[in-house]
Scaffold this motif. Structure first.
Motif, short mmCIF file in Angstrom:
data_model
loop_
_atom_site.label_atom_id
_atom_site.label_comp_id
_atom_site.label_asym_id
_atom_site.label_seq_id
_atom_site.Cartn_x
_atom_site.Cartn_y
_atom_site.Cartn_z
N THR A 177 21.27 72.06 -19.31
CA THR A 177 20.70 70.85 -19.89
C THR A 177 21.25 69.63 -19.16
O THR A 177 22.39 69.63 -18.69
CB THR A 177 21.04 70.73 -21.39
OG1 THR A 177 22.45 70.74 -21.55
CG2 THR A 177 20.40 71.85 -22.18
N ILE A 178 20.43 68.60 -19.04
CA ILE A 178 20.85 67.33 -18.47
C ILE A 178 20.40 66.22 -19.41
O ILE A 178 19.56 66.43 -20.30
CB ILE A 178 20.29 67.10 -17.06
CG1 ILE A 178 18.75 67.10 -17.08
CG2 ILE A 178 20.81 68.14 -16.08
CD1 ILE A 178 18.12 66.78 -15.73
N TYR A 179 20.94 65.04 -19.19
CA TYR A 179 20.59 63.89 -20.02
C TYR A 179 20.11 62.77 -19.12
O TYR A 179 20.82 62.35 -18.19
CB TYR A 179 21.79 63.45 -20.86
CG TYR A 179 22.16 64.47 -21.90
CD1 TYR A 179 21.65 64.40 -23.19
CD2 TYR A 179 22.99 65.55 -21.58
CE1 TYR A 179 21.96 65.36 -24.13
CE2 TYR A 179 23.30 66.51 -22.51
CZ TYR A 179 22.78 66.41 -23.79
OH TYR A 179 23.10 67.36 -24.72
N LEU A 180 18.91 62.27 -19.40
CA LEU A 180 18.29 61.24 -18.59
C LEU A 180 17.93 60.05 -19.47
O LEU A 180 17.75 60.19 -20.69
CB LEU A 180 17.03 61.78 -17.91
CG LEU A 180 17.25 62.95 -16.94
CD1 LEU A 180 15.91 63.43 -16.39
CD2 LEU A 180 18.18 62.55 -15.80
N PRO A 181 17.77 58.87 -18.87
CA PRO A 181 17.44 57.67 -19.65
C PRO A 181 16.07 57.77 -20.30
O PRO A 181 15.14 58.36 -19.73
CB PRO A 181 17.50 56.54 -18.62
CG PRO A 181 17.29 57.21 -17.31
CD PRO A 181 17.92 58.56 -17.43
N THR A 182 15.94 57.20 -21.47
CA THR A 182 14.67 57.23 -22.19
C THR A 182 13.69 56.21 -21.66
O THR A 182 12.48 56.40 -21.74
CB THR A 182 14.89 56.96 -23.68
OG1 THR A 182 15.47 55.65 -23.83
CG2 THR A 182 15.83 57.98 -24.29
N SER A 183 14.20 55.13 -21.10
CA SER A 183 13.32 54.02 -20.71
C SER A 183 12.77 54.26 -19.32
O SER A 183 13.39 54.90 -18.48
CB SER A 183 14.10 52.70 -20.74
OG SER A 183 15.25 52.79 -19.93
N TYR A 216 17.23 67.17 -21.60
CA TYR A 216 16.22 67.95 -20.88
C TYR A 216 16.76 69.37 -20.69
O TYR A 216 17.95 69.56 -20.39
CB TYR A 216 15.92 67.34 -19.52
CG TYR A 216 15.07 66.09 -19.55
CD1 TYR A 216 13.78 66.09 -19.02
CD2 TYR A 216 15.55 64.91 -20.11
CE1 TYR A 216 13.00 64.94 -19.04
CE2 TYR A 216 14.77 63.76 -20.13
CZ TYR A 216 13.50 63.79 -19.60
OH TYR A 216 12.72 62.65 -19.63
N THR A 217 15.89 70.36 -20.82
CA THR A 217 16.28 71.77 -20.72
C THR A 217 15.67 72.39 -19.46
O THR A 217 14.49 72.14 -19.13
CB THR A 217 15.80 72.55 -21.96
OG1 THR A 217 16.42 71.99 -23.12
CG2 THR A 217 16.18 74.02 -21.85
N LEU A 218 16.47 73.19 -18.78
CA LEU A 218 16.02 73.84 -17.55
C LEU A 218 14.93 74.88 -17.84
O LEU A 218 15.09 75.74 -18.69
CB LEU A 218 17.22 74.51 -16.86
CG LEU A 218 16.94 75.25 -15.55
CD1 LEU A 218 16.50 74.28 -14.46
CD2 LEU A 218 18.17 76.03 -15.11
N VAL A 219 13.84 74.80 -17.08
CA VAL A 219 12.76 75.79 -17.17
C VAL A 219 12.96 76.88 -16.12
O VAL A 219 12.89 78.07 -16.40
CB VAL A 219 11.39 75.12 -16.99
CG1 VAL A 219 10.27 76.17 -17.12
CG2 VAL A 219 11.19 74.02 -18.02
N GLY A 220 13.24 76.50 -14.88
CA GLY A 220 13.45 77.45 -13.80
C GLY A 220 13.88 76.73 -12.55
O GLY A 220 13.71 75.50 -12.43
N LEU A 221 14.43 77.47 -11.61
CA LEU A 221 14.92 76.87 -10.36
C LEU A 221 14.71 77.83 -9.19
O LEU A 221 14.37 79.00 -9.37
CB LEU A 221 16.40 76.48 -10.49
CG LEU A 221 17.42 77.56 -10.87
CD1 LEU A 221 17.80 78.45 -9.70
CD2 LEU A 221 18.67 76.93 -11.45
#
Length: 442
Positions: A177-183, A216-221
């Motif tokens: 999981t990562i964290y990104l800005p909402t704006s 945000y959650t990882l779908v695939g890489l």
């Protein structure tokens, strides 16, 4: 005077060959008659000798008259071409040797060699695994459990980051999981405060960011390679609160009345997501605006620069616009306008000449309106406390859509491994009832 002599020589040459041929025949007959008392010898030796001598003196049989100017010229040209061909072959082999040597040196992982050398000098192999001795963004990595149920985490004491193996030692892990800005750019043109990365909201590494961070959650890489050289690891993330919407659209595409797909339906969806035309239609529907928020996280496996990354992105966009024009020949597409051309130029301007070292992080995020945000952070473990900066934003949703298509849809994608990884992640989503995956993440 030279011309009559040359013509005379040409006329004389066939006559000399004929006389030589007759002389050879007479010589062969003389050899045969000399041993006339032995019938078996004359039969066995005379015809063979006659045939051999005649064949050698026959024009075109490999022996040319040295007085024939034309034959001498032909022989000279043949020898010249033979030696030129050998020189070309030798030169090509030399070039290929140097090219292969350059590729090997460029693809050499000096970090892995240094680690192996250190282990050799130490004398004994450590009992712990490589994952347990690695570090992720300054935090020690721990492996919990084994087999399919094992978990890889970085840190401890409530600050754990769950990791996923990438398949390469250069960038061994990606955060789940990562964290990104909402704006987006319309709401926040100023630099992003705080560290944007894998730190949880309101944590010690990223305090007070609950309002401007989303999970945000990882779908695939997968790994992008050029020839056999690894360039970077790329993973697709979806905003955790949008997983349910993603699930529902994928399931309804195959079975409008189902809440989850059975194995045969999953296989049908997988084939469509890997098909050139079907994948374009499915992801075109999933990326409609307003819609879900997604992002790609990119981490180079070797030191590179923004120019190389930019060229790869633009190449993917050009390939997709070419496919769109091929599907509608003679029809003006939405990518033929001057406005779209200016948007592509604006994308190029975002990636100005700067280095992207091995292990740095580049994030391409796409909000619900298709606005593209480009975020960058140098190697986190070497630049503690340095904020992730916004390199630029682009409001034209066609640009971000084609960038996403470059990894997910069409005949030839930028990373087949990443495409397959995302498809496999989608298969895990649709195997569970709609809404259950989001609950499991939390």
């Amino acid at each position: 005077m030279a011309l009559p002599q040359r013509q005379a020589m040409r006329l004389l040459s066939p006559r000399m060959q004929c006389l030589s041929k007759q002389s050879a025949i007479r010589q062969a007959r003389f050899i045969s008659s000399r041993y006339s008392n032995s019938t078996s010898r004359s039969v066995a030796t005379a015809p063979a000798a006659t045939s051999s001598i005649i064949d050698q003196l026959t024009p075109g049989a490999g022996t040319r008259n040295p007085l024939d100017v034309r034959a001498a010229r032909v022989e000279y040209e043949e020898q010249k071409q033979y030696h030129l061909q050998r020189m070309r072959t030798a030169g090509m082999g030399l070039l290929l040797t140097f090219g292969a040597l350059a590729m090997i040196l460029f693809n050499l992982d000096l970090d892995s060699i240094e680690q192996a050398e250190n282990k050799r000098r130490g004398g004994q192999q450590l009992d712990a695994s490589d994952e347990a001795n690695a570090r992720f963004q300054g935090k020690e990595v721990h492996v919990i459990g084994a087999g399919d149920g094992k978990r890889i985490v970085a840190g401890s004491g409530g600050q754990e980051i769950e990791l996923v193996e990438t398949g390469t030692s250069s960038v061994p892990h990606f955060p789940r999981t990562i964290y990104l800005p909402t704006s987006s750019v319309s709401a926040a043109p100023t630099p992003i405060p705080g560290i944007v990365g894998v730190a949880e909201p309101n944590s010690r590494e990223n305090p007070g960011n609950i309002a401007n961070q989303e999970e945000y959650t990882l779908v695939g890489l997968g790994i992008r390679t050029v020839m056999w050289i690894q360039v970077y690891v790329v993973g697709m993330y979806v905003r955790t609160t949008d997983i349910t919407t993603l699930q529902a659209k994928l399931v309804k595409h195959i079975n409008p009345t189902a809440s989850a797909l059975i194995p045969s339906e999953k296989e049908d969806l997988k084939k469509k997501l890997l098909d050139a035309d079907e994948s374009r239609a499915i992801w075109g529907e999933l990326l409609k605006v307003p819609g879900i928020k997604t992002a790609f996280r990119i981490s180079p496996t070797r030191s590179t620069n923004f120019s190389h990354l930019r060229d790869g992105f633009v190449s993917g966009i050009n390939n997709r616009t070419g496919e769109a024009r091929a599907l509608t020949p003679g029809v003006v597409t939405e990518y033929d306008s001057e406005e779209f051309g200016r948007s592509v130029q604006d994308l190029k301007a975002i990636f100005k000449g700067s280095n992207a070292p091995k292990g740095s992080v580049l994030v391409l995020s796409r909000d619900e309106n298709g606005t593209l945000d480009v975020l960058y952070q140098p190697k986190p473990e070497e630049t503690k406390g340095k904020e992730m900066e916004r390199l630029g934003s682009l409001a034209d949703e066609r640009v971000s859509r084609l960038l996403w298509f470059g990894y997910l849809a069409g005949a030839k994608v930028s990373s087949q491994g990443a495409r397959e990884g995302v498809v496999n992640g989608c298969m895990e989503f649709v195997a569970r009832p709609v809404g259950s995956v989001e609950t499991m993440v939390h």
